[in-house]
Design an enzyme around this catalytic site. Sequence first.
Site, PDB file in Angstrom:
ATOM      1  N   HIS A 196      86.891  82.347  39.047  1.00 46.91           N
ATOM      2  CA  HIS A 196      87.747  81.555  38.143  1.00 46.91           C
ATOM      3  C   HIS A 196      89.025  82.314  37.781  1.00 46.91           C
ATOM      4  CE1 HIS A 196      85.068  78.104  37.276  1.00 46.91           C
ATOM      5  NE2 HIS A 196      84.093  78.971  37.433  1.00 46.91           N
ATOM      6  N   ASP A 234      80.582  83.155  35.470  1.00 49.92           N
ATOM      7  CA  ASP A 234      79.992  81.963  36.082  1.00 49.92           C
ATOM      8  C   ASP A 234      80.564  81.714  37.475  1.00 49.92           C
ATOM      9  OD1 ASP A 234      82.454  81.509  34.727  1.00 49.92           O
ATOM     10  OD2 ASP A 234      82.182  79.345  34.910  1.00 49.92           O
ATOM     11  N   GLU A 235      79.741  81.088  38.289  1.00 46.89           N
ATOM     12  CA  GLU A 235      80.176  80.537  39.580  1.00 46.89           C
ATOM     13  C   GLU A 235      81.056  81.485  40.395  1.00 46.89           C
ATOM     14  OE1 GLU A 235      80.428  75.856  38.467  1.00 46.89           O
ATOM     15  OE2 GLU A 235      82.068  77.099  37.759  1.00 46.89           O
ATOM     16  N   ALA A 236      80.656  82.743  40.510  1.00 46.75           N
ATOM     17  CA  ALA A 236      81.430  83.697  41.323  1.00 46.75           C
ATOM     18  C   ALA A 236      81.001  83.524  42.778  1.00 46.75           C
ATOM     19  CB  ALA A 236      81.192  85.112  40.821  1.00 46.75           C
ATOM     20  N   LEU A 237      81.235  82.345  43.314  1.00 48.07           N
ATOM     21  CA  LEU A 237      80.699  81.982  44.627  1.00 48.07           C
ATOM     22  C   LEU A 237      81.441  82.653  45.774  1.00 48.07           C
ATOM     23  CD1 LEU A 237      80.278  78.139  43.887  1.00 48.07           C
ATOM     24  CD2 LEU A 237      78.654  80.004  43.443  1.00 48.07           C
TER      25      LEU A 237
END
Length: 493
Positions: free
Chosen positions: A244, A307-310
């Site tokens: 993000h 979050d969501e460190a894809l």
Amino acid sequence: MSDPAPAFPPLIPRPLAVAPERGAFELGPRARIVAVDAEAADVGRLLARMLRPPTGYALPVVAAPKAAVAGAVVLALVPGDRALGGEGYRLRVDDRITIAARRPAGLFRGAQTLRQLLPVTVESTAPVPGPWLVPRGTIHDRPRFAWRGLMLDVARHFFGVTEVERLIDEMAAYKLNRLHLHLTDDQGWRIAIRSWPNLTRVGSGTAVGGGQGGHYTQRELARIVAYARRRFVDVVPELDMPGHVNAALASYGRLAADGVAPAPYTGIDVGFSSLALQRASTYEFVDDVVREVAALTPGPYLHIGGDEALSTDPDEYRVFVERVQRIVRAHGKRMVGWEETSRARLRRSSVVQHWHDAALARRAVEQGAKLVLSPATRAYLDMKYKPSFPLGLEWAGTTSVRDAYDWDPATLLEGVGEHDVLGVEAALWSETFADRAGLDLLAFPRLLGLAEVGWSPSAGRSWREYRLRLAAHGPRLSARGIGFHPSPEVPWA
Ligand code: NGO
């Protein structure tokens, strides 16, 4: 079928114990606000400021009572009354109104209850005729959970100081005490950092859909913090990393793995950006932004997202979170992270924010960390009320006013009990709204339900009864200019 009369009194959140008596106290034109202790005086001033416009009364705030206090509003600190906790209060209405609390925070919470005991016209900004009657009786009250929060995403769309202060007023009215500001995301970096000026020079200039963006200067954030603090709300700043971060990468290409600054991003996808975790300068960046933001926020917590460190390698992610945990601690704060951070080794003092993965939340608890619960199916105020609702997302389903109210933090997640839970937080992600009208529609009235979930004991709470109390709050919200969603689930007054 007609609804029964709302439970008396229609307070939100519902207090621990109410003992009504017959009759009423009348707040008269010569009433004074007596702040027995110097520390209570500021709460007295805020109370006077709230009551003066509708009543037209002078309501002087005086230190020691010169004469008898009958007819007055008395604010008294009783540090020895352990049954009250840090935010609890006793409110007694007889021939005077007495609010007693161990700390000023409790007096302030009690003052909000007093406001709700007065007629709806107390919300007027211009003088209206009385009488200003308050029903007699005693209220003993204290919160169930220490953390009762609201997260506002100012990164997808920016909301300025005035808008945030208005929201703090509403939080305070319902006894919420943590304002979590999601200050950075792919679409915008919203807080000026002196040591990395491009973050706002470049990274704050846009928003979802290509709007103009915006950011807080450090002075402005300090102003928000002070405004919140006076109302016993702690600001929890969030700097989201290592994912993000497109706005940060666009500002400084050297933070990106390939060293190239990407273009600004104005869509609503997630998971595509990452800080370069193998470069030393990335940690200088993290240390600098954490230091500057920690210095602006006196509260004990600093949120690092996570979050969501894809697009981040999972092993590197864990090492990163552990290192950031040390940095946050070195700057005197306790780390808060979204539940993905429980993949790393956490300190017991770290806090994990649950949003959709029960297993990750349990992993946090197994490590001794405490949870803040923001289940997307209940506490994400950006979910649509119903499929046809014009604003909001739907990835976690729809969330009715009832859904937002009718749940219990102690039984939400298997293997997570009351003592694992620090509290609850509503999350207001701003992909789908850019202004006050949109914010109000999504946040209200669902935020009031969350406030009660966090404050009131579960025994005695029921949707059937709550909806009647909520109905009585419609005119209060309207009087304060809040364009709430008049959901048909509630028999609005
Ligand atoms: C997810 C995501 C956010 C979105 C939000 C929308 C978390 C913790 N990360 O929640 O980036 O804005 O959903 O509902």
